[in-house]
Design a protein around this motif. Structure first.
Motif, mmCIF file in Angstrom:
data_model
loop_
_atom_site.group_PDB
_atom_site.id
_atom_site.type_symbol
_atom_site.label_atom_id
_atom_site.label_comp_id
_atom_site.label_asym_id
_atom_site.label_seq_id
_atom_site.Cartn_x
_atom_site.Cartn_y
_atom_site.Cartn_z
ATOM 1 N N ALA A 522 0.841 -1.190 0.000
ATOM 2 C CA ALA A 522 0.000 0.000 0.000
ATOM 3 C C ALA A 522 0.877 1.242 0.000
ATOM 4 O O ALA A 522 1.745 1.412 0.863
ATOM 5 N N ALA A 523 0.638 2.107 -0.969
ATOM 6 C CA ALA A 523 1.438 3.326 -1.102
ATOM 7 C C ALA A 523 0.857 4.421 -0.226
ATOM 8 O O ALA A 523 -0.285 4.357 0.228
ATOM 9 N N GLY A 524 1.649 5.435 -0.003
ATOM 10 C CA GLY A 524 1.187 6.551 0.816
ATOM 11 C C GLY A 524 0.206 7.438 0.106
ATOM 12 O O GLY A 524 -0.494 8.232 0.732
ATOM 13 N N SER A 525 0.124 7.370 -1.213
ATOM 14 C CA SER A 525 -0.805 8.179 -1.978
ATOM 15 C C SER A 525 -1.319 7.360 -3.145
ATOM 16 O O SER A 525 -0.782 6.304 -3.471
ATOM 17 N N GLY A 526 -2.351 7.862 -3.779
ATOM 18 C CA GLY A 526 -2.894 7.170 -4.939
ATOM 19 C C GLY A 526 -4.108 6.333 -4.632
ATOM 20 O O GLY A 526 -4.895 6.028 -5.521
ATOM 21 N N GLY A 527 -4.295 5.916 -3.384
ATOM 22 C CA GLY A 527 -5.488 5.202 -3.005
ATOM 23 C C GLY A 527 -5.555 3.789 -3.525
ATOM 24 O O GLY A 527 -4.569 3.183 -3.954
ATOM 25 N N VAL A 528 -6.792 3.248 -3.523
ATOM 26 C CA VAL A 528 -7.011 1.864 -3.888
ATOM 27 C C VAL A 528 -6.704 1.635 -5.367
ATOM 28 O O VAL A 528 -6.143 0.594 -5.741
ATOM 29 N N ASN A 529 -7.086 2.573 -6.197
ATOM 30 C CA ASN A 529 -6.857 2.387 -7.635
ATOM 31 C C ASN A 529 -5.365 2.241 -7.956
ATOM 32 O O ASN A 529 -4.973 1.414 -8.785
ATOM 33 N N GLU A 530 -4.540 3.058 -7.308
ATOM 34 C CA GLU A 530 -3.102 2.968 -7.547
ATOM 35 C C GLU A 530 -2.551 1.643 -7.031
ATOM 36 O O GLU A 530 -1.686 1.025 -7.664
ATOM 37 N N LEU A 531 -3.062 1.201 -5.874
ATOM 38 C CA LEU A 531 -2.619 -0.088 -5.335
ATOM 39 C C LEU A 531 -2.982 -1.216 -6.301
ATOM 40 O O LEU A 531 -2.171 -2.114 -6.565
ATOM 41 N N MET A 532 -4.185 -1.165 -6.848
ATOM 42 C CA MET A 532 -4.607 -2.194 -7.789
ATOM 43 C C MET A 532 -3.757 -2.125 -9.066
ATOM 44 O O MET A 532 -3.378 -3.164 -9.630
ATOM 45 N N ARG A 533 -3.450 -0.921 -9.536
ATOM 46 C CA ARG A 533 -2.637 -0.784 -10.742
ATOM 47 C C ARG A 533 -1.249 -1.380 -10.544
ATOM 48 O O ARG A 533 -0.716 -2.086 -11.406
ATOM 49 N N ARG A 534 -0.680 -1.101 -9.382
ATOM 50 C CA ARG A 534 0.664 -1.612 -9.128
ATOM 51 C C ARG A 534 0.673 -3.138 -9.013
ATOM 52 O O ARG A 534 1.595 -3.804 -9.521
ATOM 53 N N ALA A 535 -0.349 -3.686 -8.363
ATOM 54 C CA ALA A 535 -0.431 -5.146 -8.274
ATOM 55 C C ALA A 535 -0.618 -5.758 -9.649
ATOM 56 O O ALA A 535 -0.070 -6.827 -9.965
ATOM 57 N N ASP A 536 -1.382 -5.081 -10.497
ATOM 58 C CA ASP A 536 -1.587 -5.567 -11.867
ATOM 59 C C ASP A 536 -0.283 -5.528 -12.667
ATOM 60 O O ASP A 536 0.029 -6.466 -13.423
ATOM 61 N N VAL A 537 0.494 -4.444 -12.491
ATOM 62 C CA VAL A 537 1.795 -4.357 -13.164
ATOM 63 C C VAL A 537 2.700 -5.504 -12.718
ATOM 64 O O VAL A 537 3.356 -6.170 -13.534
ATOM 65 N N ARG A 544 5.177 -12.521 -17.618
ATOM 66 C CA ARG A 544 6.190 -12.401 -18.672
ATOM 67 C C ARG A 544 7.474 -13.123 -18.300
ATOM 68 O O ARG A 544 8.150 -13.691 -19.152
ATOM 69 N N ALA A 545 7.818 -13.106 -17.020
ATOM 70 C CA ALA A 545 9.055 -13.747 -16.578
ATOM 71 C C ALA A 545 8.873 -15.236 -16.304
ATOM 72 O O ALA A 545 9.846 -15.931 -15.983
ATOM 73 N N GLY A 546 7.636 -15.737 -16.388
ATOM 74 C CA GLY A 546 7.382 -17.140 -16.103
ATOM 75 C C GLY A 546 7.540 -17.472 -14.631
ATOM 76 O O GLY A 546 7.820 -18.618 -14.283
ATOM 77 N N GLN A 547 7.343 -16.502 -13.756
ATOM 78 C CA GLN A 547 7.497 -16.711 -12.316
ATOM 79 C C GLN A 547 6.124 -16.875 -11.672
ATOM 80 O O GLN A 547 5.092 -16.477 -12.223
ATOM 81 N N GLN A 548 6.144 -17.439 -10.458
ATOM 82 C CA GLN A 548 4.882 -17.590 -9.724
ATOM 83 C C GLN A 548 4.423 -16.268 -9.141
ATOM 84 O O GLN A 548 3.234 -15.942 -9.160
ATOM 85 N N THR A 549 5.360 -15.470 -8.606
ATOM 86 C CA THR A 549 5.013 -14.174 -8.025
ATOM 87 C C THR A 549 6.040 -13.134 -8.428
ATOM 88 O O THR A 549 7.179 -13.458 -8.790
ATOM 89 N N ALA A 550 5.630 -11.873 -8.356
ATOM 90 C CA ALA A 550 6.532 -10.744 -8.558
ATOM 91 C C ALA A 550 6.034 -9.610 -7.688
ATOM 92 O O ALA A 550 4.817 -9.449 -7.480
#
Length: 854
Positions: A522-537, A544-550
């Motif tokens: 959770a970032a200090g700014s940006g709210g829920v939408n930014e958190l969701m965007r970052r998790a999506d990235v 793309r890397a063929g990994q289980q998590t990133a």
């Protein structure tokens, strides 16, 4: 029934059984004590009679004593109590008369024999009959002792020698009767001695006085040898007094009963069915003086019986009903038209009881009130169940039962509002690999089975406090809370994804589930939408890397890299005037006339073309060039206003303002100076502010906004409905307009929720005398729907796309169907509205946005 209800019922039953056993033991001890005392007194009287035999001077009078004591004991003024039917008698009169003229031992024995004969004939229970005989012996013996002692101390032949012994004898009877009877009634009715003694004390004292006067009169007539005719009216007098006393007691009892019924009816006005049943059961025993009250709801389809003994509920559980027999009186719980039947009300008595007309009417009234209360409570419970079900459905995915996207966003928003203490918070976004192949090969039913199994495994693996949600399709999210350190997010995510590695059995086939997860703190700014965007990235990086998590890293965010590159070009963009402003007209939805325009900044980048504020605004705000950017946009907006006004179109212009600009104390004066330089009235300028401001930001910018508002600048709240504190925003800043976010406008025809948001926004604006503008109006049906909901202004591609100031002027001059300044056909019927043109010949006219009617 639930285990809790069963345990409670067992506890009630045991408690009642224990209480009943204790009460029975106390009653037996009291009755035994009375019988033992009476036996001793009777034995002493018999020994005295045998040792000192005396003839009976008036055998006829003794017979009258025996008969009178028995009959008087039988003819009572009855008042039904919870334990039995008891009342007052006139047995003192024959006993006292006999003690004056006959040997005392024969009077005592005769009275006891008379009571015993009456009890045997009436079929009274043995323990009650023995108790009544024993009480008669004790009261008569006490009167005998009082008369003997008083008589030995007074001179015979005087009036005092007659009155005082009789009065003392009557007092002895009354005192012993209270001492014997009051404890028994108190124990049986579970009342205190004071309560029993004080009940109807005034009426009892009057009755005692009348009886004593009657005894004294009869004794005086018999002792003086006067004509027996003087005694002829005594039975009539006793009968009249008996009827009067009976009526007094019944009247008081009826009044008390009506008061109890009214009080109980008020207490039944509850929306909780259990409270209604318990109040009715316990208060019903008091209202009808019954020993048991049962409420059976079986007839209404509810397998439930509530039973109360006195003021205690002793059973609340499934049927069948327990109390029945000759002592049971049943009343149907149904409406007057028999359209609704709740069940049955049963009053239980120890012995056969027949209700009089008044009691039957009272029972009917009580049953009707209880039926209404049960129906209301049942309806409320059903409504509450439906509301809870609707609330649950609105927050959960129907296929898996997990939280849905809306619930996830609301839950996560609590963290960003600071309403929780969840330590480090992170979001894990999970996407199943190759899930489409399952649907295409095995069908959607098999795909649904896989999704349900994945949901179950994730829910089982979640730690307490974590929220697992299904966002749609094969995408899941887990809000991880209470993390001691950020590094633990990766460990928690890998643990949860490991639970998906086991195969899933679907239609006899073993399917392996593969998934990729993205983790964002959770970032200090940006709210829920930014958190969701970052998790999506992060999730797509893992794929793309063929990994289980990133895990999300700023340096690997393409959007952040782009903003970093743009930041180095800001100085050139300001110097070369690469920031340009387009304008989109805002139209009266009813008439189609342009009422204002919104300034939309663009960056005319030499390599990337036109960039929107979404692509560069954060970069500008983080740099030191925000003020230069804001000045360039404002100057171009005011230049456009000058251009339009000179051409005859006096249109307000709306400019987006960054909260960071308002933090500059020089900003208000800079704005007013530019208005003066361009000769633009302050009310022709509208600042649009994003609704997503935080409360702390509102407190800071409120002073600047208030100053601008007092100078005439108007303020619009942009993207209304997407923030989390709209009412807080309205209470902190002087808003003039609300702009409905395009997300709700786009769904106005298909979503009842979107329509409800727009309607509530319009109602809120109307109450606050604000203007409502809809953004993103793309079609004529949307315009019609918005107009029907009360929204009077809008902007969007239906009317015009953003364009330069000069092109907008040409569009205004061209108009529609030869009407300058009008970009759409009118929704009003012909002749229904008189429209005044906003075009003017001079330069002093003003126009304004349409205002909602008050």
């Amino acid at each position: 029934m639930s285990d809790v209800l069963s345990e409670r019922t067992d506890a009630l039953r045991k408690a009642h059984s224990s209480n009943d056993d204790a009460t029975d033991r106390q009653l037996l001890l009291l009755i035994g004590l009375v019988v033992v005392l009476a036996s001793g007194v009777a034995a002493a009287d018999l020994w005295h009679a045998i040792d000192h035999p005396r003839p009976i001077p008036h055998p006829g009078l003794l017979a009258l004593v025996v008969i009178g004591a028995g009959v008087a004991n039988r003819v009572k003024v009855y008042v039904r109590t919870r334990s039995s039917r008891n009342g007052t008698t006139w047995g003192e009169i024959p006993v006292l008369i006999g003690l004056v003229f006959l040997p005392h031992v024969w009077v005592i024995l005769g009275a006891a024999i008379g009571v015993a004969i009456v009890k045997i004939i009436a079929g009274t229970a043995l323990h009650r009959a023995v108790f009544s005989v024993a009480k008669e012996v004790l009261t008569a013996s006490a009167a005998s002792l009082a008369i003997t002692v008083a008589g030995s101390m007074l001179e015979p032949g005087t009036l005092a020698a007659t009155i005082i012994p009789v009065a003392l004898g009557y007092a002895a009877i009354s005192l012993v009767d209270d001492l014997v009877f009051t404890p028994v009634i108190a124990v049986a009715s579970r009342s205190t001695l004071i309560q029993v003694f004080r009940k109807d004390l005034g009426d009892r004292m009057i009755a005692h006085a009348v009886r004593l006067a009657t005894v004294l009169y009869v004794v005086e007539v018999l002792a003086s040898g006067a004509s027996p005719l003087l005694l002829g009216f005594v039975p009539l007098l006793i009968a009249c007094l008996h009827l009067w006393h009976s009526q007094q007691l019944r009247t008081k009892e009826e009044r008390r009963s009506w008061r109890d019924l009214a009080t109980t009816t008020e207490e039944l006005s509850s929306v909780e069915l259990t409270q209604v049943l318990h109040v009715a059961a316990t208060q019903g025993a008091r209202v009808f003086s019954s020993d048991v009250v049962e409420i059976d709801l079986t007839a209404s389809g509810i397998d439930r019986v509530v039973r109360a003994h006195g003021s205690e509920v002793v059973y609340d559980g499934p049927g069948p009903r327990k109390f029945a027999g000759v002592g049971a009186i049943t009343a149907e719980l149904e409406t007057s038209d028999r359209s609704y039947q709740a069940g049955e009300l049963v009053l239980g008595f120890h012995g056969r009881v027949k209700l009089n007309e008044f009691e039957q009417y009272k029972l009917k009234t009580f049953a009707a009130a209880l039926c209404t209360a049960i129906r209301n409570a049942t309806a409320y419970a059903e409504l509450q169940r439906l509301n809870e079900q609707n609330a649950y459905d609105a927050a959960h995915d129907p296929l898996t039962g997990l939280a849905n996207r809306r619930e996830l966003y609301e839950h996560a928003a609590l963290h960003f509002q600071g309403n929780t203490e969840d330590g480090v918070v992170a979001l894990l976004l999970i996407d199943l690999n190759h899930f489409k192949e399952v649907n295409d090969t095995l069908g959607h039913a098999a795909g649904d089975a896989v999704l349900r199994e994945v949901a179950r495994r994730l829910a089982d693996a979640a730690a307490p406090g974590d929220l697992v949600a299904r966002l749609g399709g094969d995408e899941f999210a887990v809000l991880l809370v209470n993390l001691p350190t950020p590094a633990l997010a990766t460990h928690r995510a890998k643990t949860m994804l490991a639970t998906l590695e086991g195969s899933v059995s679907v239609e006899g086939m073993q399917i392996t589930v593969e998934a990729a997860g993205g983790i964002a703190l959770a970032a200090g700014s940006g709210g829920v939408n930014e958190l969701m965007r970052r998790a999506d990235v992060a999730m797509y990086q893992a794929k793309r890397a063929g990994q289980q998590t990133a895990t999300y890293v700023h340096a690997q965010d393409p959007a952040d890299i782009g903003r970093l590159a743009l930041g180095g070009e800001l100085n050139r963009a300001v110097a070369e005037h690469e920031f340009v402003v387009d304008f989109q007209p805002i139209v009266d939805l009813g008439s189609g006339e342009v009422v204002s325009a919104e300034a939309l900044a663009r960056w005319h980048h030499p390599e990337h073309g036109y960039l929107t504020p979404i692509e560069f605004l954060q970069t500008v705000e983080r740099s030191g060039r925000l003020q230069a950017f804001a000045d360039a946009v404002l100057d171009q907006a005011l230049d456009a206003s000058d251009l339009w006004r000179e051409a005859g179109f006096d249109l307000p212009v709306a400019v987006n303002v960054s909260p960071r600009s308002l933090l500059d104390p020089r900003f208000p004066e800079t704005v007013l100076a530019r208005l003066r330089r361009h000769a633009v009235p302050a009310d022709r300028l509208i600042f649009e502010l994003a609704e997503t401001l935080t409360l702390s930001q509102l407190d800071v910018v409120g002073k600047a906004l208030t100053g601008l508002s007092e100078a005439g600048v108007r303020l619009a709240l942009d993207d209304f409905g997407t923030g989390v504190t709209p009412l807080s925003v309205l209470s902190h800043i002087p808003v003039h307009q609300l702009k409905i976010d395009r997300e709700f406008v786009g769904a106005v025809q298909t979503s009842s929720e979107a329509s409800a948001v727009i309607r509530s926004t319009v109602d809120l604006a109307r109450s606050l005398h604000l203007t409502v503008i809809a953004e993103g109006v793309e079609s004529e049906p949307q315009r019609q729907a918005l107009w029907s909901l009360g929204c009077l202004a809008g902007q969007g591609h239906l009317f015009a796309r953003p364009m330069s100031a000069a092109r907008l002027l040409a569009t205004l001059q061209r108009g529609t169907a030869g009407r300058p300044g009008v970009l759409a056909t009118s929704l009003h019927e012909g002749g229904a509205v008189v429209r005044m043109s906003r075009r003017r010949s001079g330069g002093s006219g003003r126009s304004a946005l349409p205002h909602l009617p008050a």
